[in-house]
Design a protein around this motif. Structure first.
Motif, PDB file in Angstrom:
ATOM      1  N   SER A 112       0.812  -1.217   0.000  1.00 41.36           N
ATOM      2  CA  SER A 112       0.000   0.000   0.000  1.00 41.36           C
ATOM      3  C   SER A 112       0.846   1.267   0.000  1.00 41.36           C
ATOM      4  N   SER A 113       2.180   1.115   0.104  1.00 43.16           N
ATOM      5  CA  SER A 113       3.037   2.296   0.125  1.00 43.16           C
ATOM      6  C   SER A 113       3.292   2.789  -1.292  1.00 43.16           C
ATOM      7  N   PRO A 114       3.624   4.078  -1.470  1.00 45.75           N
ATOM      8  CA  PRO A 114       3.774   4.649  -2.812  1.00 45.75           C
ATOM      9  C   PRO A 114       5.014   4.149  -3.533  1.00 45.75           C
ATOM     10  N   LEU A 115       4.933   4.109  -4.848  1.00 53.46           N
ATOM     11  CA  LEU A 115       6.047   3.691  -5.691  1.00 53.46           C
ATOM     12  C   LEU A 115       7.054   4.824  -5.826  1.00 53.46           C
ATOM     13  N   ARG A 116       8.342   4.471  -5.714  1.00 51.83           N
ATOM     14  CA  ARG A 116       9.407   5.435  -5.959  1.00 51.83           C
ATOM     15  C   ARG A 116      10.379   4.819  -6.945  1.00 51.83           C
ATOM     16  N   SER A 117      11.052   5.644  -7.702  1.00 60.97           N
ATOM     17  CA  SER A 117      11.908   5.148  -8.772  1.00 60.97           C
ATOM     18  C   SER A 117      13.196   4.555  -8.235  1.00 60.97           C
ATOM     19  N   GLU A 118      13.839   3.687  -9.046  1.00 58.24           N
ATOM     20  CA  GLU A 118      15.097   3.074  -8.647  1.00 58.24           C
ATOM     21  C   GLU A 118      16.198   4.125  -8.524  1.00 58.24           C
ATOM     22  N   GLU A 119      16.087   5.225  -9.302  1.00 58.21           N
ATOM     23  CA  GLU A 119      17.094   6.271  -9.174  1.00 58.21           C
ATOM     24  C   GLU A 119      17.066   6.871  -7.774  1.00 58.21           C
ATOM     25  N   ILE A 120      15.857   7.017  -7.220  1.00 57.55           N
ATOM     26  CA  ILE A 120      15.737   7.572  -5.873  1.00 57.55           C
ATOM     27  C   ILE A 120      16.324   6.613  -4.855  1.00 57.55           C
ATOM     28  N   ILE A 121      16.160   5.309  -5.109  1.00 55.64           N
ATOM     29  CA  ILE A 121      16.675   4.317  -4.166  1.00 55.64           C
ATOM     30  C   ILE A 121      18.155   4.488  -3.929  1.00 55.64           C
ATOM     31  N   GLU A 122      18.887   4.509  -5.039  1.00 51.36           N
ATOM     32  CA  GLU A 122      20.330   4.542  -4.905  1.00 51.36           C
ATOM     33  C   GLU A 122      20.775   5.822  -4.210  1.00 51.36           C
ATOM     34  N   ALA A 123      20.045   6.936  -4.440  1.00 53.11           N
ATOM     35  CA  ALA A 123      20.390   8.187  -3.772  1.00 53.11           C
ATOM     36  C   ALA A 123      20.037   8.126  -2.292  1.00 53.11           C
ATOM     37  N   ARG A 150      22.942   1.340  11.016  1.00 51.33           N
ATOM     38  CA  ARG A 150      21.544   1.731  11.212  1.00 51.33           C
ATOM     39  C   ARG A 150      20.771   0.603  11.882  1.00 51.33           C
ATOM     40  N   ARG A 151      19.656   0.974  12.505  1.00 53.82           N
ATOM     41  CA  ARG A 151      18.774  -0.010  13.129  1.00 53.82           C
ATOM     42  C   ARG A 151      17.562  -0.255  12.238  1.00 53.82           C
ATOM     43  N   ILE A 152      17.241  -1.525  12.057  1.00 56.11           N
ATOM     44  CA  ILE A 152      16.032  -1.940  11.352  1.00 56.11           C
ATOM     45  C   ILE A 152      15.233  -2.759  12.357  1.00 56.11           C
ATOM     46  N   ARG A 163      15.028  -3.026  -1.757  1.00 55.28           N
ATOM     47  CA  ARG A 163      15.350  -1.675  -2.217  1.00 55.28           C
ATOM     48  C   ARG A 163      14.085  -0.819  -2.209  1.00 55.28           C
ATOM     49  N   VAL A 164      14.258   0.450  -1.870  1.00 56.30           N
ATOM     50  CA  VAL A 164      13.121   1.343  -1.675  1.00 56.30           C
ATOM     51  C   VAL A 164      12.220   1.401  -2.905  1.00 56.30           C
ATOM     52  N   ASP A 194      10.268   1.670   8.214  1.00 60.42           N
ATOM     53  CA  ASP A 194       9.863   2.968   7.673  1.00 60.42           C
ATOM     54  C   ASP A 194      11.098   3.801   7.358  1.00 60.42           C
ATOM     55  N   GLU A 195      11.233   4.172   6.101  1.00 63.04           N
ATOM     56  CA  GLU A 195      12.358   5.006   5.664  1.00 63.04           C
ATOM     57  C   GLU A 195      11.788   6.220   4.947  1.00 63.04           C
ATOM     58  N   ALA A 196      11.778   7.355   5.645  1.00 57.08           N
ATOM     59  CA  ALA A 196      11.262   8.604   5.080  1.00 57.08           C
ATOM     60  C   ALA A 196       9.833   8.441   4.569  1.00 57.08           C
ATOM     61  N   GLY A 197       9.020   7.727   5.341  1.00 57.95           N
ATOM     62  CA  GLY A 197       7.621   7.555   4.978  1.00 57.95           C
ATOM     63  C   GLY A 197       7.343   6.430   4.012  1.00 57.95           C
ATOM     64  N   VAL A 198       8.373   5.705   3.599  1.00 59.85           N
ATOM     65  CA  VAL A 198       8.197   4.576   2.687  1.00 59.85           C
ATOM     66  C   VAL A 198       8.355   3.279   3.474  1.00 59.85           C
ATOM     67  N   ALA A 199       7.386   2.376   3.345  1.00 62.85           N
ATOM     68  CA  ALA A 199       7.425   1.095   4.053  1.00 62.85           C
ATOM     69  C   ALA A 199       8.261   0.107   3.257  1.00 62.85           C
TER      70      ALA A 199
END
Length: 255
Positions: A56-67, A77-79, A114-115, A151-156
């Motif tokens: 249900s979380s929004p789609l983001r591009s692979e370019e954004i992932i790597e950034a 980091r903690r997950i 990946r995000v 949760d990473e910047a509002g993305v599940a």
């Protein structure tokens, strides 16, 4: 687990899905007196809930992932309850880290999607992998411990937590290092076949068996990993079987 028990698990799982989440535990207690069956159904329900959350979380591009999430930048980091310690490996859809679990304190392998795949159809494969691994208990298959959503910047972002195969290498590297002769290699392969058969008896078809997906630990125990494109046979669960779409390549072409 026999076919009758597998059918019972599937029957309870789908019946529980029809109920509100707060009524499912009582339903299982009232309709099933087998602790192992109830535990497996709960694992499937947890994986299904995780799938709904990240689909249900929004789609983001692979370019954004790597950034956003360079793999090395995640170290430390903690997950959830896990602290990422080092990068084990990465692929097109996800990254695997060695992580430290707090309680019980142990080293685990954490697979983080990946995000850019969060909220896509491909993301459902990670939840599916959790469902399938929950069915399998064999020394030759890396055990699943946990599944969840970070949760990473509002993305599940979904993740899996699995047994960490310490001091491991792939099966071909292991055979070469140990100088295994033909008999030794066949004996090692037979142990892998035992693990694969365990999955088949429970309706789980791996579909991407290759040397890189069979690790061997320091004791010589092989472990089959990465059930990300596995499927259930129709005998096991016709309604939930993952099917390959026309034109879609699943697995590794060379194998």
């Amino acid at each position: 687990m026999g076919v009758d028990r597998s059918s019972r698990v599937d029957e309870l799982f789908h019946a529980a899905l029809e109920l509100p989440p707060d009524r499912r535990s009582d339903f299982l207690l009232q309709t099933c007196d087998d602790d192992d069956v109830r535990a497996e159904v709960r694992s499937l329900l947890a994986a299904d809930a995780a799938a709904e959350a990240f689909l249900s979380s929004p789609l983001r591009s692979e370019e954004i992932i790597e950034a956003d999430l360079p793999p090395d930048a995640m170290i430390g980091r903690r997950i959830g309850r896990y602290t990422l310690r080092r990068l084990i490996g990465s692929g097109g859809m996800g990254v695997v880290y060695e992580a430290l679990q707090e309680q019980p304190r142990r080293s685990v392998a954490l697979k983080l999607m990946r995000v850019g795949f969060a909220g896509t159809k491909r993301a459902s494969r990670l939840a599916r992998e959790a469902e399938l691994l929950a069915r399998l208990q064999h020394p030759g298959i890396a055990q699943i411990y946990d599944a969840g959503v970070h949760d990473e910047a509002g993305v599940a972002i979904p993740f899996l937590v699995m047994e960490h195969v310490a001091e491991a290498c792939d099966i071909l590297t292991y055979a070469g290092r140990c100088g295994l002769d033909r008999r030794g290699r066949l004996e090692l392969l037979a142990r892998v076949c035992d693990a694969v058969e365990h999955g088949h008896q429970r309706g789980v078809i791996h579909r991407d068996l290759k040397p890189g997906n069979v690790l061997v630990d320091a004791t010589g125990q092989p472990k089959v990993i990465d059930f990300g494109v596995a499927r259930l046979t129709d005998l096991e669960s016709g309604a939930t079987t993952y099917r390959t779409e026309t034109g879609e390549l699943v697995g590794t072409l060379r194998y």
